[in-house]
Design a protein around this motif. Structure first.
Motif, PDB file in Angstrom:
ATOM      1  N   ASP A 102      69.253  33.143  48.446  1.00 25.39           N
ATOM      2  CA  ASP A 102      68.885  33.610  47.113  1.00 25.39           C
ATOM      3  C   ASP A 102      67.401  33.947  47.048  1.00 25.39           C
ATOM      4  OD1 ASP A 102      69.168  30.795  47.630  1.00 25.39           O
ATOM      5  OD2 ASP A 102      68.323  30.414  45.656  1.00 25.39           O
ATOM      6  N   GLY A 103      66.594  33.207  47.812  1.00 21.85           N
ATOM      7  CA  GLY A 103      65.181  33.551  47.880  1.00 21.85           C
ATOM      8  C   GLY A 103      65.003  34.843  48.667  1.00 21.85           C
ATOM      9  N   GLU A 128      73.880  33.284  50.323  1.00 22.59           N
ATOM     10  CA  GLU A 128      74.181  31.855  50.287  1.00 22.59           C
ATOM     11  C   GLU A 128      73.241  31.243  49.248  1.00 22.59           C
ATOM     12  OE1 GLU A 128      75.955  31.721  54.811  1.00 22.59           O
ATOM     13  OE2 GLU A 128      74.194  30.498  54.415  1.00 22.59           O
ATOM     14  N   ASN A 130      71.726  28.834  46.642  1.00 16.08           N
ATOM     15  CA  ASN A 130      71.567  27.432  46.245  1.00 16.08           C
ATOM     16  C   ASN A 130      70.513  27.242  45.144  1.00 16.08           C
ATOM     17  OD1 ASN A 130      69.305  27.893  47.746  1.00 16.08           O
ATOM     18  ND2 ASN A 130      69.973  26.685  49.510  1.00 16.08           N
ATOM     19  N   VAL A 132      67.469  27.466  45.193  1.00 18.02           N
ATOM     20  CA  VAL A 132      66.158  27.005  45.669  1.00 18.02           C
ATOM     21  C   VAL A 132      65.819  27.633  47.010  1.00 18.02           C
ATOM     22  CG1 VAL A 132      66.078  24.730  44.537  1.00 18.02           C
ATOM     23  CG2 VAL A 132      67.223  24.986  46.752  1.00 18.02           C
ATOM     24  N   TYR A 133      64.577  27.464  47.383  1.00 16.47           N
ATOM     25  CA  TYR A 133      64.154  27.776  48.745  1.00 16.47           C
ATOM     26  C   TYR A 133      64.382  26.516  49.567  1.00 16.47           C
ATOM     27  CZ  TYR A 133      61.402  31.608  46.617  1.00 16.47           C
ATOM     28  OH  TYR A 133      60.987  32.711  45.931  1.00 16.47           O
ATOM     29  N   GLY A 134      65.442  26.489  50.333  1.00 14.97           N
ATOM     30  CA  GLY A 134      65.710  25.305  51.129  1.00 14.97           C
ATOM     31  C   GLY A 134      64.655  25.098  52.204  1.00 14.97           C
TER      32      GLY A 134
HETATM   33 MG   LIG Z   1      68.118  29.359  48.743  1.00 17.13          MG
END
Ligand SMILES: [Mg+2]
Ligand SMILES: Cc1ncc(C[n+]2csc(CCOP(=O)(O)OP(=O)(O)O)c2C)c(N)n1
Ligand code: SF4
Lengths: 341, 595
Positions: A102-103, A128, A130, A132-134
């Motif tokens: 998403d980032g 994919e 989520n 956030v920036y995993g």
């Molecule tokens: Mg992400």
């Protein structure tokens, strides 16, 4: 496994395996890799025909963890779309699979995402998602919902970018939203997306167990499960099994895909037809207001021409054209030189 | 007054958007057709219409085609710049001007030729817009008469230019004749400049560097071209579009190429990366701001080892700078474009012939060394018209570098993408789609071992970077070698790219006027060939002539040369935003040599 099951091209699941995942145990991305691997196996797609492309992020690492027999290019942050475009220009016969986060898609890469979709480049583009920036340890991304809370207590106030809505508006010809925890739906959706010809954007909610799976997050497993609002039940009938599909036209929408396979949407919501753009947009906007995670195939147009169709290229991959087809003869140079003298 | 034959610099001052380009091309061609060496330079603003623009045509019996600072004949059509233009002339020059500008009172030491252009073209057309255009062709006629150009050649040039437009042809011929007739009847020549037939252009062509580069790429077998419009590189891709449409369509009407206008330069280079990785001969063309944007991908190309060709037609920076002016300002940053220990191959064409040659050779280098190759042209070479020898058809067959096929893999059983099997630093690659279970590898910009697997190990990292360094260093002997002129002088000059044309003339000026012999080495590629260091060794003092502020190539040389040679270098760097002229080089070198 002595009698490992083989698919229609005689390969076993092992032929679709990748390297060992280094993502967190329980990460949604791993579940998506698993589904991708199974999809390719079950469709009987020759791994060597596939090109995996990704940007940067935990999600973008995941192509290393499935289908090692397919070429892969882990590029730079947010720029996978352009690299995928180039790869398909060079070899129009590749089955392109883009994996992004998403980032990677909605922040740094939104510009390239927009233009890839606008071109209707034939590729499956999996986000994919989520929230956030995993890989940089849990900052909000642009798909985080208003009111979603980080572990640190920070609350997101900016409205999310809905990548599906954007993709529909920009001309994507297959748009779906699913959940890494919904094996059945995701499988059918992936199979249909791979069988589609055009840009297939799949926004797959994929919880980050390390940074965004807590109480207060709107991208956690629990939240997504609770708010999941499937539009329909999906089933996919591959072309090699198409022996006159029967279905009830009153309760099922049947979409014949480019390669002759069928995507069937068994209506949970009466009158939702994913071939109606306006309806799709309206339904997504409603879901936003209602706080639903609306999943399913939101929009599909199986017939639109792709970017590659528009370029008037030879059928042979440009990459492997013989020298005599790409270097004009001496007489051509002579002709040009004469015109300049 | 002694006549000056075939040594004249003519400048036409107009406003942009007035349609003077055709007229200037006709003058250039007419002189060329008379066998007289000629060059044309367009000095234009970054604007679509209404700002001053100057076109300079230089005819030179000695074959000098660099910019000459001094203007001999001015055609003043622009009210806004006219007075300043006239004031800057040397005594003895000539001015053709639009009569209403009333310039003759500005000074008394130049020859003035007033021409009522509106009246001259009035009988040809009554339509205002047409009349405005025809004024241009009328000055062609006036200049032709004054310089004694052969009117038949002027008419032939008009015929060539308007070959496909019968009505325009007729009007323009009439306008040129009207100008000629007016001059003949009304003007009395009092300046010394004339052009007389020679035989120095036979068999030659006239072309701009961007078109030459496009032709080179086409004959180099380019298959994927991506771009984002930017001056001065746009015309490179635009001519490629037209040439490819003509010569690269198969019998079935299908294109053996794809040309894509990308959304920006990030995407343009990204597409080239994807295409190069997947096996196409892929290129893009850009200028300074675009090159800056390409930086991250340039590093990926270097590190993941993806062949690519990037043309940088340099303009003046920093920032948006002077978009329509020439420079050699991207040399240093492009050599190391991107973060970390990145180092690229650069080709430095000086002529349109080299734009063509490097245009196809760049793909050979890119695929052989599996790395991006940057071709640094500039606005002066790229957008101006140059005389040239007809281009030579590629003398080598296309070589795709170390690419393993399915059959190779059957034989080998497998491969490791980044293993230095042959000791030259270049690994073997495979293309996506290769039908063999061992064909695939994982291309990445992250740390990797020889098998292209992710690795953070120090030994993998160091080995890989050392191999990359070796690979790029080895390229120095394969890339175009420097060209040496002269031998045995105490003073040497190093130059490259479009500075070459001023350098040739400056070397002659230094010899004949300043009694200073200099040897001249023209560098054509980076990393530097060993001959470059040898040249510095052989000369007590070496001037490095270039068109930027900081002496960028001199800086690159300082990094490479052994320490005791570095003090021999002297930077002669000029960046007026105009093509380099010989006089500036001559005077600076002479002064620093005490001459
Ligand atoms: Mg992400
Ligand atoms: C140009 C650039 N800026 C920043 C980064 C640092 N970075 C790496 S991954 C990442 C975010 C990834 O987020 P997402 O795409 O959502 O992937 P996830 O890890 O959540 O799967 C960032 C900002 C980078 N690699 N490159
Ligand atoms: S940090 Fe989050 S996104 Fe990354 S691997 Fe762990 S769980 Fe997955």
């Amino acid at each position: 496994m002595a009698d490992a099951k083989t698919n229609r091209i005689g390969l076993t699941l092992a032929d679709y395996q990748g390297g060992k995942s280094t993502l967190c145990a329980g990460c949604g991305h791993n579940a998506i890799s698993e589904r991708l691997l199974n999809t390719m196996f079950e469709l009987g797609i020759q791994p060597e025909r596939v090109a995996k492309l990704s940007g940067i992020g935990c999600s973008s690492k995941s192509p290393a963890y499935f289908m090692s027999r397919a070429h892969s290019f882990n590029t730079v942050h947010g720029r996978m779309p352009s690299v995928a475009t180039g790869a398909l220009l060079a070899n129009r016969t590749l089955i392109a699979l883009g994996v992004s986060g998403d980032g990677d898609t909605a922040s740094i890469g939104i510009g390239q995402f927009v233009h890839l979709v606008r071109r209707n480049l034939p590729l499956v583009y999996v986000i994919e998602d989520n929230g956030v920036y995993g890989l940089t340890k849990g900052q909000f991304s642009a798909t985080a919902d208003v009111g979603s809370k980080l572990k640190t207590g920070v609350v997101n106030e900016l409205p999310p970018i809905d990548t599906c809505l954007l993709a529909i508006e920009l001309g994507a010809t297959f748009v779906g939203r699913s959940f890494s925890g919904d094996k059945r739906q995701l499988s059918a959706m992936l199979k249909a997306a791979v069988s589609h010809r055009g840009t297939a954007v799949l926004d797959v909610i994929s919880p980050c167990v390390a940074f965004n799976d807590h109480e207060g997050s709107t991208k956690s497993f629990a939240y997504t499960k609770d708010h999941d609002e499937p539009l329909h039940e999906l089933s996919f009938v591959p072309v090699f099994e198409d022996i006159g599909v029967e279905y009830n036209a009153g309760t099922t929408v049947d979409v014949r895909l480019h390669d002759g396979s069928h995507l069937q949407l068994h209506k949970l919501e009466e009158s939702y037809d994913p071939r109606q753009k306006l309806q799709a947009v309206q339904r997504i906007l409603e879901a936003q207001v209602r706080g639903e995670v609306l999943t399913g195939v939101l929009y599909v147009d199986p017939a639109a021409p792709t970017f590659l169709d528009r370029l008037g290229m030879v059928e042979t991959p440009l990459a492997t054209l013989p020298a005599n087809e790409v270097r004009p003869p001496r007489t051509a140079l002579d002709e040009v030189m004469r015109s300049l003298g | 007054m002694t006549t000056v034959v075939n040594d004249v610099s003519l400048q036409v001052a107009t406003v942009n958007g007035s349609g003077s380009q055709s007229a200037n091309m006709v003058l250039l061609r007419a002189i060329f057709q008379m066998g007289v060496p000629v060059s044309g330079k367009n000095l234009f603003p970054s604007n679509i219409a209404g700002l001053p623009t100057w076109y300079t045509i230089r005819a030179s019996k000695d074959g000098w085609v660099g910019r000459k600072k001094e203007i001999d004949v001015l055609v003043a059509m622009n009210a806004e710049s006219a007075k300043e233009d006239v004031a800057s002339l040397r005594p003895g020059s000539a001015v053709v001007y639009d009569e209403p500008l009333a310039l003759s009172s500005v000074r008394s030491d130049v020859a003035f030729y007033p021409v009522p252009f509106d009246k001259v073209v009035h009988p040809i057309s009554s339509e205002a817009k047409t009349k405005k255009l025809l004024r241009n062709m009328a000055y062609v006629g006036v200049v032709a008469q004054l310089l004694e150009l052969e009117m038949a050649e002027v008419e032939r040039a008009i015929g060539k230019h308007f070959a496909k437009k019968a009505k325009a042809l007729e009007l323009n011929l009439a306008a040129a004749r009207a100008g000629f007739d007016f001059a003949k009847a009304q003007l009395k020549k009092t300046d010394p400049f004339v052009v007389r037939r020679m035989d120095a252009t036979r068999g030659k062509i006239i072309i701009d560097g961007n078109s030459a580069a496009a032709l080179g790429a086409m004959f180099g077998g380019v298959t994927v071209v991506t771009w984002y419009p930017i001056t001065p590189s746009s015309s490179l891709v635009e001519s490629l579009i037209s040439y490819m449409g003509r010569y690269r369509i198969g019998p079935d009407g299908k294109a053996t190429y794809a040309i894509v206008q990308a959304e920006d330069e990030l995407a343009a280079i990204g597409m080239v990366m994807g295409a190069g990785w997947a096996g196409a001969r892929a290129m893009t063309a850009t200028a300074g701001p675009g090159i800056s944007l390409m930086s991250e991908f340039a590093g990926l190309g270097y590190f993941a080892e993806v062949p690519a060709v990037i043309w940088d037609v340099q303009r003046v920076g920093p920032s948006t700078g002077l978009p329509t002016r020439t420079s050699q300002g991207d040399v240093l940053s492009t050599a190391f474009l991107s973060h970390g220990d990145t180092r690229h191959l650069l080709l430095l064409p000086a002529t349109v012939e080299e734009c063509f040659q490097f245009g196809w050779e760049a793909f050979e280098y890119a695929e052989h060394f599996q790395t991006p190759v940057f071709v640094l042209s500039d606005l002066d070479i790229g957008m101006n018209n140059w005389m040239a020898e007809p281009f030579r058809y590629p003398d080598r067959p296309i070589h795709r570098g170390k690419v393993l096929s399915k059959e190779d893999l059957d034989r080998l059983g497998g491969f490791e993408r980044y293993r230095d099997v042959d000791g030259d630093g270049i690994g073997y690659r495979t293309l996506p789609g290769t039908d063999h279970p061992a064909a695939a590898y994982f291309a990445r910009g992250t740390g990797h071992n020889e098998k292209a697997q992710y690795s953070e190990r120090s030994d993998d990292w160091e080995r890989n970077l050392a191999r990359l360094e070796r690979k790029v260093h080895n390229a120095r002997t394969a890339l175009p070698a420097p060209v040496l002129q002269g031998e045995g002088a105490e003073v040497g000059i190093i130059a490259y790219g479009s500075s070459h044309h001023a350098m040739l003339e400056a070397r002659e000026q230094l010899r004949s006027e300043k009694k200073l012999d200099v040897d001249y080495l023209r560098v054509r590629a980076y990393p530097f060939h060993d001959d470059v260091e040898a040249f510095v060794k052989n000369h007590a003092r070496v001037y490095v002539v270039e068109q930027n502020r900081d002496g960028q190539l001199a800086g690159l040389l300082k990094l490479d040369l052994t320490a005791e040679l570095v003090p021999r270098l002297r930077s002669v760097a000029h960046i007026p935003g105009l093509p380099l002229d010989a006089r500036s080089v001559t005077e600076e070198v002479a002064a620093r040599e005490g001459r």
